[in-house]
Motif scaffolding. Structure first.
Motif, PDB file in Angstrom:
ATOM      1  N   ARG A  35       0.816  -1.209   0.000  1.00 52.89           N
ATOM      2  CA  ARG A  35       0.000   0.000   0.000  1.00 52.89           C
ATOM      3  C   ARG A  35       0.850   1.259   0.000  1.00 52.89           C
ATOM      4  NH1 ARG A  35      -4.150   0.802   3.465  1.00 52.89           N
ATOM      5  NH2 ARG A  35      -4.973   1.923   1.672  1.00 52.89           N
ATOM      6  N   TYR A  68      -0.021   5.149  -1.730  1.00 50.22           N
ATOM      7  CA  TYR A  68       0.720   6.089  -0.891  1.00 50.22           C
ATOM      8  C   TYR A  68       2.217   5.902  -1.118  1.00 50.22           C
ATOM      9  CZ  TYR A  68      -3.700   5.681   1.744  1.00 50.22           C
ATOM     10  OH  TYR A  68      -5.021   5.624   2.108  1.00 50.22           O
ATOM     11  N   THR A  98       0.057   4.916   7.522  1.00 50.00           N
ATOM     12  CA  THR A  98      -0.979   4.365   6.645  1.00 50.00           C
ATOM     13  C   THR A  98      -2.342   4.387   7.336  1.00 50.00           C
ATOM     14  OG1 THR A  98       0.635   2.928   5.546  1.00 50.00           O
ATOM     15  CG2 THR A  98      -1.683   2.342   5.320  1.00 50.00           C
ATOM     16  N   ASP A 110      -5.659   6.291   6.046  1.00 44.03           N
ATOM     17  CA  ASP A 110      -6.870   5.505   5.806  1.00 44.03           C
ATOM     18  C   ASP A 110      -8.047   6.022   6.622  1.00 44.03           C
ATOM     19  OD1 ASP A 110      -5.582   3.849   4.029  1.00 44.03           O
ATOM     20  OD2 ASP A 110      -5.331   2.185   5.450  1.00 44.03           O
ATOM     21  N   SER A 122     -11.282  12.122   3.052  1.00 45.57           N
ATOM     22  CA  SER A 122     -10.913  11.730   1.689  1.00 45.57           C
ATOM     23  C   SER A 122     -10.006  12.743   1.008  1.00 45.57           C
ATOM     24  CB  SER A 122     -12.171  11.524   0.844  1.00 45.57           C
ATOM     25  OG  SER A 122     -12.935  12.727   0.786  1.00 45.57           O
ATOM     26  N   ARG A 153      -0.216  11.018  -0.476  1.00 40.08           N
ATOM     27  CA  ARG A 153      -1.167  10.322  -1.340  1.00 40.08           C
ATOM     28  C   ARG A 153      -0.633  10.463  -2.768  1.00 40.08           C
ATOM     29  NH1 ARG A 153      -6.316   8.729  -0.316  1.00 40.08           N
ATOM     30  NH2 ARG A 153      -6.489  10.098   1.510  1.00 40.08           N
TER      31      ARG A 153
END
Length: 277
Positions: free
Chosen positions: A8, A89, A108, A112, A116, A165
């Motif tokens: 991720r 990411y 992370t 998360d 947004s 991001r």
């Protein structure tokens, strides 16, 4: 690629002539409590064997090495890496620094769980002074959240770690080779200023990053005037791009660095809301 699902986050580690320090930085990635990472080492034209050190880790399926033929500077090296990032990411790691073991998991999780429109997560950093090859604990740099892009402009210290991001960085054009720093100086300030117009900056109030202080990364006093001029030009450029609602008032830090002391509204300029955080 990853026994517990796809990675991720990509750790982008640009290195230039840090063959001695590089193993500690890489070891801190391998020591993470989450396995959900990739490591992309960008050798920025090193001449001391740093590339060979990085390539020793290619046995691991989540490690890649991008070798640049000539030294381009940190910002340009990060921009060269950006097309190779294939995770939602990424986070940058200086080649003479290292992560706390829970850094990637906590950063992370913060992204998360955040809104947004969150684009960056930072944390606190423990500084260590390199004294004859021995690391001695120094001060802790504590970051903070920001109310808006103008609040960030007033913030003098650097942010570490810088957990991005990926899509947001690409949307603002990445780490550009700007006419002032040429992609070699204040690349971190410039990309963060660009991102403040796009979304929120989050902060994890824990020490997740370790910074090595030594003679090579303490800027010589004679260079400060040149670097201050570069920073001033960058900030003035961003203010113009934001509609020039404020006049920048500068102050000189006791150590000789230039920081923003105040933002004075321009009588003829329309104030922008700017509230992105």
């Amino acid at each position: 690629m990853c026994p517990q699902g796809d990675p991720r986050v990509t750790v982008v580690l640009a290195v230039y002539n840090r063959a001695r320090e590089l193993p500690l930085a890489i070891a801190s990635v391998f020591a993470q409590t989450t396995p959900s990472w990739e490591l992309l080492v960008v050798d920025d034209g090193s001449t001391d064997g740093s590339r060979a050190v990085a390539e020793r880790y290619l046995w691991h399926p989540r490690v890649r090495v991008l070798a640049l033929e000539t030294n381009m500077g940190l910002g340009n090296a990060l921009q060269a890496a950006l097309p190779h990032v294939r995770t939602p990411y990424f986070v940058t790691l200086d080649s003479d620094d290292w992560f706390a073991p829970t850094a990637l998991a906590e950063l992370t999780a913060a992204m998360d769980a955040g809104p947004s429109d969150a684009v960056v997560v930072s944390a606190n950093a423990q500084h260590w002074r390199d004294v004859n090859g021995r690391l001695v604990r120094h001060h802790v740099l504590r970051g903070r959240p920001f109310s808006d892009k103008f609040d960030f402009m007033r913030y003098g210290p650097y942010l570490v770690p810088r957990f991005y991001r990926t899509e947001a960085v690409r949307r603002v054009g990445g780490f550009e080779r700007d006419p002032h720093g040429q992609g070699r100086y204040y690349e971190d300030k410039l990309i963060l200023l660009k991102l403040t117009s796009l979304g929120r900056f989050l902060h994890v109030d824990r020490v997740l990053y370790h910074v090595r202080l030594h003679a090579a990364n303490l800027t010589r006093p004679e260079e400060r005037a040149r670097l201050n001029a570069i920073k001033k030009a960058m900030y003035e450029r961003m203010m113009r791009e934001w509609g020039d609602p404020y006049e920048l008032v500068w102050k000189l830090h006791p150590e000789g660095w230039l920081d923003v002391a105040d933002l004075v509204p321009r009588p003829s300029g329309a104030r922008q809301d700017g509230r992105t955080h």
